[in-house]
Design a protein around this motif. Structure first.
Motif, PDB file in Angstrom:
ATOM      1  N   GLN A 188     -36.082 -79.654 -16.544  1.00  0.00           N
ATOM      2  CA  GLN A 188     -37.105 -78.673 -16.882  1.00  0.00           C
ATOM      3  C   GLN A 188     -38.312 -78.804 -15.948  1.00  0.00           C
ATOM      4  O   GLN A 188     -38.874 -77.798 -15.512  1.00  0.00           O
ATOM      5  N   LEU A 272     -45.346 -68.239 -18.358  1.00  0.00           N
ATOM      6  CA  LEU A 272     -44.087 -67.559 -18.028  1.00  0.00           C
ATOM      7  C   LEU A 272     -42.898 -68.332 -18.595  1.00  0.00           C
ATOM      8  O   LEU A 272     -41.983 -67.752 -19.194  1.00  0.00           O
ATOM      9  N   LEU A 273     -42.951 -69.672 -18.428  1.00  0.00           N
ATOM     10  CA  LEU A 273     -41.860 -70.494 -18.991  1.00  0.00           C
ATOM     11  C   LEU A 273     -41.849 -70.405 -20.515  1.00  0.00           C
ATOM     12  O   LEU A 273     -40.790 -70.351 -21.141  1.00  0.00           O
ATOM     13  N   SER A 274     -43.054 -70.337 -21.128  1.00  0.00           N
ATOM     14  CA  SER A 274     -43.134 -70.207 -22.585  1.00  0.00           C
ATOM     15  C   SER A 274     -42.505 -68.907 -23.057  1.00  0.00           C
ATOM     16  O   SER A 274     -41.835 -68.857 -24.083  1.00  0.00           O
ATOM     17  N   GLN A 275     -42.729 -67.834 -22.273  1.00  0.00           N
ATOM     18  CA  GLN A 275     -42.091 -66.551 -22.628  1.00  0.00           C
ATOM     19  C   GLN A 275     -40.569 -66.663 -22.607  1.00  0.00           C
ATOM     20  O   GLN A 275     -39.891 -66.105 -23.473  1.00  0.00           O
ATOM     21  N   HIS A 276     -40.054 -67.375 -21.591  1.00  0.00           N
ATOM     22  CA  HIS A 276     -38.587 -67.564 -21.523  1.00  0.00           C
ATOM     23  C   HIS A 276     -38.101 -68.297 -22.769  1.00  0.00           C
ATOM     24  O   HIS A 276     -37.068 -67.928 -23.358  1.00  0.00           O
ATOM     25  N   TYR A 277     -38.837 -69.358 -23.163  1.00  0.00           N
ATOM     26  CA  TYR A 277     -38.414 -70.101 -24.358  1.00  0.00           C
ATOM     27  C   TYR A 277     -38.474 -69.211 -25.589  1.00  0.00           C
ATOM     28  O   TYR A 277     -37.591 -69.259 -26.461  1.00  0.00           O
ATOM     29  N   VAL A 279     -38.152 -65.990 -25.800  1.00  0.00           N
ATOM     30  CA  VAL A 279     -37.005 -65.060 -25.778  1.00  0.00           C
ATOM     31  C   VAL A 279     -35.745 -65.770 -26.253  1.00  0.00           C
ATOM     32  O   VAL A 279     -34.964 -65.238 -27.048  1.00  0.00           O
ATOM     33  N   ASP A 280     -35.549 -67.028 -25.771  1.00  0.00           N
ATOM     34  CA  ASP A 280     -34.350 -67.785 -26.189  1.00  0.00           C
ATOM     35  C   ASP A 280     -34.347 -68.025 -27.691  1.00  0.00           C
ATOM     36  O   ASP A 280     -33.326 -67.880 -28.359  1.00  0.00           O
TER      37      ASP A 280
END
Length: 588
Positions: A188, A272-277, A279-280
């Motif tokens: 990560q 941006l990484l938080s948004q990916h998480y 969404v997951d």
């Protein structure tokens, strides 16, 4: 030994025993079963006798009575849940009770894969090593990897526990999981840092000055500032002191300005990484919550095989179980939550650093403005000229220091990236059993001795193949032989394991049930029958199982006639079929 005509319920006996020992599958609904509702099985454990009873109407609970079948009564029996899924601890279930009586520690874990993922130990996982059906007897698989099993590793794990008496506990697997978690976190970190490195490298590739030239230019500026400072000193100590302080504050303010920019960029990447998480997580929550509603949708045809589904029926339940789908999604969400929390904490820390730097920058700007006014008041014309030169030099130095800061940032990110890569590139930590070979070879020798006792034509002997958890017969894999040889050697493997466990005091149920181990055997060549070898192996096998106390208890279901005199050392039940003289079948 249970023998006799076909269709007399011999195989049905194995189904009943399996059901009594906790199987989810009830005995086949044959016509003769009509009117019978309870399966009771008497077991000996040391000097104690127990009876396990399960009803077909209420299969979720079992009654365990201390005593014999003749003495059994429901009032004095203990009610025990059958499935380990219905209890907090394995020991509270029928499976745990059977494990304890068989010498297993219910706290042991069964390995699902080499990454040390594990599951709770269950007697149902061990059962194929004790209760062998007719199909498994001739299958081209190790007795430790049963047919119809998507993942054979749990059974292989319980086989190793039984054969060696050693098995992993949760604490044994904790370090492996910790190592793999660290590897995952390193991956990560790489995902966050790598784009930052690429961006800086691309920007610095077109920079006007390289590292060495930049250092030289900064050194020249420092020398020039020193010269100006020396000249300004002639205009008065006060002016010099003010300029030095102003220059220091400008440098400090510039540093805070750059830090505000750096923290802002870092916050944007983290968000941006938080948004990916997020969404997951939402996708997994949709899967977890949607499974229940999909289960309510009636389907006329199976989505897996296309077969028409009658009302009230199901097809391929193993792929439509919303509970399992929800459970898997919840586990994945649980893995992501700590990462999301760590990321939010990192964002908060970065925002705090940015806010503090902004405050410091504003404070320093006010101080610089105040110093500028003082310099104007106390400096002479020489100082005014020096001030103009200092402003130009400071502006130039600011540009060069910004460039130098980017080089330092690149070095720091590369260092972090290198450290993360050193961890993430390591292979996944795996659970490896590297101390079993001696005991497993001893087990194979016992199987070879048993086969010789059965007059099986061995030339070299039997060895254990660690990779397959099976035996090599005269250097050849057991499964490459014909089905008759596979059946006899499967029986030898199963009985040999029981004898090995009894001799070494490792966990085992102490009995085996073998469905049709001898009928398929025609000799060593599948296409050519050897009547003499067939007769001698069958007879020697049955006499050995009946006479040897070191082998434990074997229940053999067969179509072959028992050899003369076997009833003197074994209990034989012969079902004669309809119209025969004697017991017609399992159901009287």
């Amino acid at each position: 030994m249970i023998t006799g005509a076909s269709n007399t319920g011999k195989t049905h006996i194995r189904e009943c025993v399996n059901f009594a020992l906790g199987s989810d599958s009830e005995p086949e609904r044959i016509p003769e079963r009509e009117g019978y509702n309870t399966v009771s099985l008497e077991l000996l454990s040391g000097d104690d006798t127990f009876v396990i009873s399960r009803t077909l109407e209420d299969p979720d609970d079992a009654l365990v009575f201390s005593g014999t079948l003749e003495e059994v009564n429901a009032v004095d029996a203990e009610v025990i849940p059958v499935s380990i899924g219905n209890v907090d601890e394995v020991s509270e279930s029928l499976s745990g009770w059977l494990l304890q009586k068989s010498g297993f520690d219910s706290q042991m874990r069964l390995i699902k894969n080499q990454s040390a993922d594990s599951q709770r130990i269950s007697f149902r996982t061990f059962a194929p090593l004790s209760l062998v059906d007719e199909v498994s007897m001739i299958a081209k698989k190790s007795p430790a990897t049963p047919i119809g099993t998507a993942n054979p590793n749990p059974l292989r794990s319980v086989f190793r526990i039984s054969a060696t008496g050693r098995g992993p506990y949760a604490t044994d697997l904790a370090q492996i999981r910790k190592t793999n978690d660290q590897r995952e976190m390193a991956l990560q970190r790489e995902a966050v840092i790598s784009p930052m490195v690429s961006s800086l490298e691309s920007e610095l590739r077109d920079a006007p000055l390289g590292r060495e030239t930049l250092a030289s230019e900064l050194e020249k500026i420092e020398v020039e500032l020193a010269e100006i400072s020396e000249r300004v000193s002639k205009s008065g100590d006060r002016a010099r002191a003010l300029i030095d302080e102003r220059n220091r504050l400008v440098t400090e303010a510039d540093s805070h300005s750059r830090n505000v920019t750096d923290q802002s960029e870092l916050i944007e990447r983290f968000k941006l990484l938080s948004q990916h998480y997020d969404v997951d997580v939402r996708r997994l929550e949709f899967v977890a919550e949607g499974g229940h509603f999909f289960d309510q949708i009636a389907a006329s045809h199976c989505p897996t095989c296309g077969q028409e589904i009658p009302d009230g029926s199901t097809c391929h339940p193993e792929v439509t179980d919303p509970v399992k789908v929800e459970s898997a999604a919840r586990k994945e969400i649980k893995k992501l939550l700590p990462r999301i929390e760590d990321l939010q904490k990192a964002i908060g820390e970065a925002e705090s650093r940015r806010e503090q730097s902004a405050k410091d920058q504003k404070r320093l700007a006010n101080q610089i403005e105040e110093l500028e006014r003082e310099i104007q008041d106390v400096a002479n014309p020489t100082a005014e000229e020096a001030k103009s030169r200092v402003e130009k030099i400071t502006s130039r130095r600011r540009e060069l220091e910004e460039l130098s800061l980017k080089y330092r940032e690149l070095d720091r990110y590369i260092e972090l990236q290198t450290k993360a890569a050193a961890i993430s590139r390591q292979p996944k930590a795996k659970y490896i059993r590297d101390k079993d070979e001696e005991l497993l070879n001893a087990f194979a020798e016992r199987v070879g001795s048993l086969l010789k006792d059965w007059q099986f034509p061995l030339k070299i002997g039997v060895r254990f193949e660690m990779q397959k958890d099976d035996i090599l017969i005269d250097g050849v894999r057991r499964t490459t032989n014909g089905k008759g040889v596979r059946a006899v050697t499967h029986a030898a493997f199963t009985v040999g394991l029981m004898a090995h466990c009894l001799a070494n005091e490792t966990p085992h149920s102490g009995f085996v049930l073998l469905d049709t181990p001898l009928t398929p055997f025609r000799g060593m060549i599948e296409t050519e029958e050897d009547p003499e070898m067939k007769r001698s192996v069958r007879e020697a096998c049955l006499r050995s199982l009946a006479s040897r106390d070191d082998l434990g208890q074997s229940i053999v279901i067969e179509n072959v006639n028992p050899p003369t005199g076997l009833d003197e050392s074994a209990v034989i039940h012969e079902f004669v079929g309809a119209g025969g003289e004697g017991r017609e079948g399992f159901y009287p």
